[in-house]
Design a protein around this motif. Structure first.
Motif, mmCIF file in Angstrom:
data_model
loop_
_atom_site.group_PDB
_atom_site.id
_atom_site.type_symbol
_atom_site.label_atom_id
_atom_site.label_comp_id
_atom_site.label_asym_id
_atom_site.label_seq_id
_atom_site.Cartn_x
_atom_site.Cartn_y
_atom_site.Cartn_z
ATOM 1 N N THR A 53 0.849 -1.187 0.000
ATOM 2 C CA THR A 53 0.000 0.000 0.000
ATOM 3 C C THR A 53 0.884 1.236 0.000
ATOM 4 O O THR A 53 2.029 1.189 0.434
ATOM 5 C CB THR A 53 -0.926 0.050 1.243
ATOM 6 N N THR A 59 -5.631 -2.771 2.129
ATOM 7 C CA THR A 59 -6.011 -4.087 1.620
ATOM 8 C C THR A 59 -6.644 -4.900 2.736
ATOM 9 O O THR A 59 -6.468 -4.593 3.919
ATOM 10 C CB THR A 59 -4.793 -4.878 1.102
ATOM 11 N N TRP A 76 -9.929 -7.423 -0.980
ATOM 12 C CA TRP A 76 -10.392 -6.093 -1.381
ATOM 13 C C TRP A 76 -9.243 -5.099 -1.295
ATOM 14 O O TRP A 76 -8.288 -5.270 -0.540
ATOM 15 C CB TRP A 76 -11.593 -5.613 -0.567
ATOM 16 N N THR A 78 -8.549 -0.667 -1.426
ATOM 17 C CA THR A 78 -9.128 0.677 -1.390
ATOM 18 C C THR A 78 -8.025 1.720 -1.520
ATOM 19 O O THR A 78 -6.880 1.480 -1.142
ATOM 20 C CB THR A 78 -9.904 0.952 -0.075
ATOM 21 N N GLU A 80 -7.699 6.394 -2.134
ATOM 22 C CA GLU A 80 -8.211 7.683 -2.618
ATOM 23 C C GLU A 80 -7.091 8.427 -3.339
ATOM 24 O O GLU A 80 -7.177 8.672 -4.532
ATOM 25 C CB GLU A 80 -8.753 8.519 -1.462
ATOM 26 N N SER A 108 -16.409 -0.826 -7.006
ATOM 27 C CA SER A 108 -17.595 -0.248 -6.360
ATOM 28 C C SER A 108 -17.964 1.105 -6.944
ATOM 29 O O SER A 108 -19.042 1.622 -6.664
ATOM 30 C CB SER A 108 -17.364 -0.118 -4.858
ATOM 31 N N THR A 112 -12.895 3.126 -12.214
ATOM 32 C CA THR A 112 -11.898 2.486 -11.353
ATOM 33 C C THR A 112 -10.757 1.996 -12.240
ATOM 34 O O THR A 112 -10.992 1.290 -13.219
ATOM 35 C CB THR A 112 -12.521 1.313 -10.574
ATOM 36 N N GLY A 172 -5.764 4.921 -6.763
ATOM 37 C CA GLY A 172 -6.734 5.863 -6.211
ATOM 38 C C GLY A 172 -7.202 6.861 -7.258
ATOM 39 O O GLY A 172 -6.509 7.137 -8.241
ATOM 40 N N PHE A 178 -12.694 8.411 -3.756
ATOM 41 C CA PHE A 178 -12.385 7.128 -3.130
ATOM 42 C C PHE A 178 -12.735 5.969 -4.058
ATOM 43 O O PHE A 178 -13.789 5.967 -4.680
ATOM 44 C CB PHE A 178 -13.174 7.010 -1.817
ATOM 45 N N LYS A 179 -11.853 4.988 -4.125
ATOM 46 C CA LYS A 179 -12.065 3.803 -4.968
ATOM 47 C C LYS A 179 -11.947 2.539 -4.120
ATOM 48 O O LYS A 179 -11.146 2.466 -3.200
ATOM 49 C CB LYS A 179 -11.034 3.734 -6.100
ATOM 50 N N MET A 180 -12.758 1.552 -4.470
ATOM 51 C CA MET A 180 -12.683 0.240 -3.831
ATOM 52 C C MET A 180 -12.975 -0.819 -4.877
ATOM 53 O O MET A 180 -13.822 -0.639 -5.750
ATOM 54 C CB MET A 180 -13.696 0.098 -2.700
ATOM 55 N N ARG A 182 -13.198 -5.308 -5.114
ATOM 56 C CA ARG A 182 -13.025 -6.655 -4.581
ATOM 57 C C ARG A 182 -12.300 -7.485 -5.639
ATOM 58 O O ARG A 182 -12.452 -7.251 -6.845
ATOM 59 C CB ARG A 182 -14.380 -7.271 -4.227
#
Length: 192
Positions: A53, A59, A76, A78, A80, A108, A112, A172, A178-180, A182
């Motif tokens: 990260t 994560t 997952w 995530t 930003e 999500s 992305t 990000g 914000f991005k996520m 899976r």
């Protein structure tokens, strides 16, 4: 008349022999061999997956939460303003000619951006630090269900054992974006 019959018999025999040779060629075993790996984050995913990260990236795993594409578990990512990655080491006991892989991702949010990288270790490097980027692809995805994205085909140019790392990275979207995503069902196949 006898010559015409003999010519017809010879032609017919030739056609039959030709057909038999074609069948023998088509049914002979293929010379190519392949090996596949499949990982759907089951059992203890930390035994097989590493992560990275930067800045605000993060994560984790959904363990038996009903969010996986298949099985009970998924990963997952995530971010930003930073990013986050999962990577999976794969080793083949002999030299492979080419490898191809894919992973399923469920974003999500729209726009992305996922990056898929394949790194190969030079087998002549006894210290294990001489990794070379062999393939990189960028995928822009919209929110929705799980979708397959491919690593592409990676030629393996090194002799000896093939050692590859497959990286799945979420980038990000920038401040306030914000991005996520899976991640599930990683698959790689190498053949030679």
């Amino acid at each position: 008349m006898a010559m015409a019959i003999r010519g017809t018999v010879l032609r017919a025999t030739g056609v039959v022999l030709s057909a038999l040779v074609s069948v023998a060629v088509m049914t002979s075993p293929a010379q190519a061999q392949d090996t596949t790996y499949f990982d759907s984050f089951e059992d203890n995913p930390d035994d097989r997956w590493s992560w990275s990260t930067w800045y605000d990236g993060n994560t984790g795993y959904d363990i038996q939460r009903g969010l996986a594409r298949t099985g009970a578990n998924n990963g997952w990512l995530t971010a930003e303003t930073g990013g986050a990655s999962f990577n999976r080491y794969v080793e083949f006991p002999r030299s492979a000619g080419q490898c191809a892989g894919e992973v399923y991702v469920k974003p999500s949010t729209d726009d992305t951006v996922m990056t898929l990288d394949v790194w190969a270790l030079d087998p002549n490097d006894t210290g294990g630090y001489d990794w070379h980027l062999r393939n990189s692809s960028r995928h822009q995805l919209n929110a929705g269900d799980y979708q397959a994205i491919g690593f592409g085909t990676t030629p393996t140019v090194y002799g000896g054992t093939v050692r590859l790392q497959y990286w799945v990275t979420l980038n990000g979207g920038g401040a306030g974006n914000f991005k996520m995503a899976r991640v599930d069902d990683f698959f790689v196949r190498c053949w030679w």
